[in-house]
Design a protein around this motif. Structure first.
Motif, PDB file in Angstrom:
ATOM      1  N   ALA A 157       0.885  -1.164   0.108  1.00 34.03           N
ATOM      2  CA  ALA A 157       0.048  -0.054   0.076  1.00 34.03           C
ATOM      3  C   ALA A 157       1.151   1.047   0.073  1.00 34.03           C
ATOM      4  O   ALA A 157       2.035   1.097   0.388  1.00 34.03           O
ATOM      5  N   VAL A 158       0.351   2.313  -0.440  1.00 33.33           N
ATOM      6  CA  VAL A 158       1.096   3.470  -0.578  1.00 33.33           C
ATOM      7  C   VAL A 158       0.255   4.744   0.133  1.00 33.33           C
ATOM      8  O   VAL A 158      -1.093   4.657  -0.196  1.00 33.33           O
ATOM      9  N   GLY A 159       0.871   5.650   0.614  1.00 36.28           N
ATOM     10  CA  GLY A 159       0.329   6.865   1.066  1.00 36.28           C
ATOM     11  C   GLY A 159       1.263   8.004   1.651  1.00 36.28           C
ATOM     12  O   GLY A 159       2.393   7.935   1.403  1.00 36.28           O
ATOM     13  N   MET A 160       0.681   9.129   2.035  1.00 38.44           N
ATOM     14  CA  MET A 160       1.575  10.224   2.137  1.00 38.44           C
ATOM     15  C   MET A 160       1.559  10.688   3.701  1.00 38.44           C
ATOM     16  O   MET A 160       2.083  11.981   4.081  1.00 38.44           O
ATOM     17  N   SER A 161       1.492   9.645   4.645  1.00 36.15           N
ATOM     18  CA  SER A 161       1.778  10.126   6.077  1.00 36.15           C
ATOM     19  C   SER A 161       2.317   8.918   6.797  1.00 36.15           C
ATOM     20  O   SER A 161       3.043   7.826   6.170  1.00 36.15           O
ATOM     21  N   THR A 162       2.089   8.898   8.136  1.00 35.44           N
ATOM     22  CA  THR A 162       2.278   7.699   9.006  1.00 35.44           C
ATOM     23  C   THR A 162       3.767   7.455   9.348  1.00 35.44           C
ATOM     24  O   THR A 162       4.234   7.427  10.516  1.00 35.44           O
TER      25      THR A 162
END
Length: 287
Positions: free
Chosen positions: A214-219
């Motif tokens: 999965a990919v995202g812009m935080s965490t």
């Protein structure tokens, strides 16, 4: 580039003051604090006996301007009686170019007495078995931008061991609960992309080849800060879309928010049950 966030001695003083304000507002710290990402806001709506304080009243805390983030700390109890703190808003690196935005909140939580940071987010899936609406338990992460919120921190404690960044016992507890209540819960590797633009299909193919699910812009900055502070960490991703090149749908922030809203109630329900189960762990009671 000048940082919009406090650093050094000014940050340390703000953390001490913010922890004192949290203690004055809420009393003793709950065991677990949750950072609510996009799609998870209804989790705070399910709490009972709620008390609130604005980020604006906490020294050093950021005021993110991302749609869907309210910028307040909510403390209350779940239906099962677990007392928790929830942060309704996080600073993203793409807002300023600085990845230290969550330093004051996370260090304040630790100074207050919190033991666990549970970080939630909305993510794009790189795997067909994990379609929109799925929940993914984060087992590890890839820091694609290779940015660290610990740059400039002094002393040997800056060299944080990240070999088990996402706590194994907490993950096992979540997986066991999901099986008991028949909640589909994938487990996988989260890749942090800086944003704010979405990734290209070529980048997604590269991330998949690296082993990302999965990919995202935080965490990831939050996790690094939390591990540096000595907090135990777990992460949950709400899958809101297939990543670039894996579906015909154009990626937009509105799409993310729409899918997050559609799936958020179910995700929040699992989170509530999970908080009850985690709070009961003997390893946290004994700490």
């Amino acid at each position: 580039m000048n940082s919009p966030y406090l650093q050094g001695d000014a940050l340390a003083a703000a953390v001490e003051a913010a922890a004192a304000k949290l203690r004055a507002a809420f009393g003793d710290a709950p065991t677990i604090a949750v950072v609510l990402g996009s799609g998870w806001s209804s989790a705070s709506d399910q709490l009972q006996n709620v008390q609130r304080i604005s980020y604006a009243d906490l020294p050093g805390w950021p005021l993110p301007k991302v749609e869907g983030h309210v910028n307040e700390v909510v403390v209350g109890t779940t239906a099962g009686g677990a007392r928790v703190a929830m942060l309704r808003g996080r600073a993203h690196t793409y807002e300023s170019g600085d990845c230290t935005g969550m330093a004051a909140p996370i260090r304040s939580l630790k100074a207050w007495g919190v033991q666990v940071l549970l970080s939630t987010n909305a993510s794009g899936s790189l795997r067909q078995h994990q379609p929109p609406g799925s929940l993914m338990l984060i087992s590890d992460h890839i820091n694609a931008p290779q940015r660290s919120p610990l740059v400039g921190v002094q002393g040997s404690h800056r060299f944080v061991d990240m070999s088990c960044a996402y706590d194994l016992e907490l993950r096992q507890t979540a997986a066991k609960l999901a099986k008991e209540i028949d909640q589909r819960l994938c487990e996988g590797v989260y890749c942090w992309a800086l944003g704010p633009q979405f990734e290209t299909p070529a980048e997604i193919r590269m991330f998949a080849a690296w082993g990302a699910d999965a990919v995202g812009m935080s965490t990831v900055p939050d996790t690094i800060l939390a591990r540096h502070a000595g907090l135990r960490v777990m992460g949950l991703a709400l899958i809101t879309n297939m990543a670039a090149g894996l579906s015909a749908e154009a990626l937009t922030h509105e799409l993310t928010l729409r899918e997050a809203k559609d799936s958020g109630e179910r995700a929040a329900g699992f989170l509530s049950a999970l908080l009850d189960r985690l709070t009961a762990l003997e390893s946290l009671k004994a700490a």
